[in-house]
Scaffold this motif. Sequence first.
Motif: not given
Length: 256
Positions: A172, A174, A198-199, A202-206, A229
């Motif tokens: 990602t 990040h 912090d993502e 995978e985008d959207g998951l923290t 997130t």
Amino acid sequence: MINDIEKKKYILSSVDNVLNLLNLFFDYEELTVNDMARLLSISRSTAFRFAVTLENKGFLAKTDHASYRLGLNLFSLGMLAYNRMELVSVIHPHLQNLAEESGETCHLAMLDDAVHVMFIDRALGTNQLKMETALGYRQYAHLTATGKAILAYQSEQTVNQYLKQAGFPQLTQHSLPHAAALLQVLDAIRQAGYACDDEEAEDGLTCYAVPLLDVTGRSYGAVSISGPTTRMKKNKESHIQRLQTLVASVSKTLIP
């Protein structure tokens, strides 16, 4: 489900013989190649090739008088299996309580090799949208909160080995781009006492994680809480506090 009769069709005789060779060491501390050949009813040349191959991988060690004994890699594998089973049995009830209290999915992870972390236990959250990482899932340690929490409390030698061998894929925007960035993050983790994904994978998951430490201050695993997130950031302080409480409770009953 494969029954015992069908299973025999898939057994490789060479691998079976190697494993039978290793099993001999339940009864013998040391064996020569001639001993191996005699006990397994195989040729000396075959026994020699098996022994040399196992020695090359660290599963056998050659002595000064041309015999073989079990190598340190077998000890390491045995301890790894034991620690995983012990950790899971002790920590799972705590993970289950944590998942119920937080509503999010909770994981237990350990380093699987020099560069990967493996998720060896989990408890699913009660919220409708949840993270469901499969047991046995492996990932570069620096792409996970648990992996970074573990790395932050490893020896300098272990971290340097990681930096040399790990890749830095950009999963990602990040994801940590290079070794220097990871070193900065590890310093911050040691200051804060917890790690964050912090993502980065995978985008959207923290994910937030806290390391499990032995009496020397070295990490032997980590526990985490993971979820969407927005929801995770809203409850960050309470999640980290719950993780720290879990680790403190576990440390009273299980310190390798």
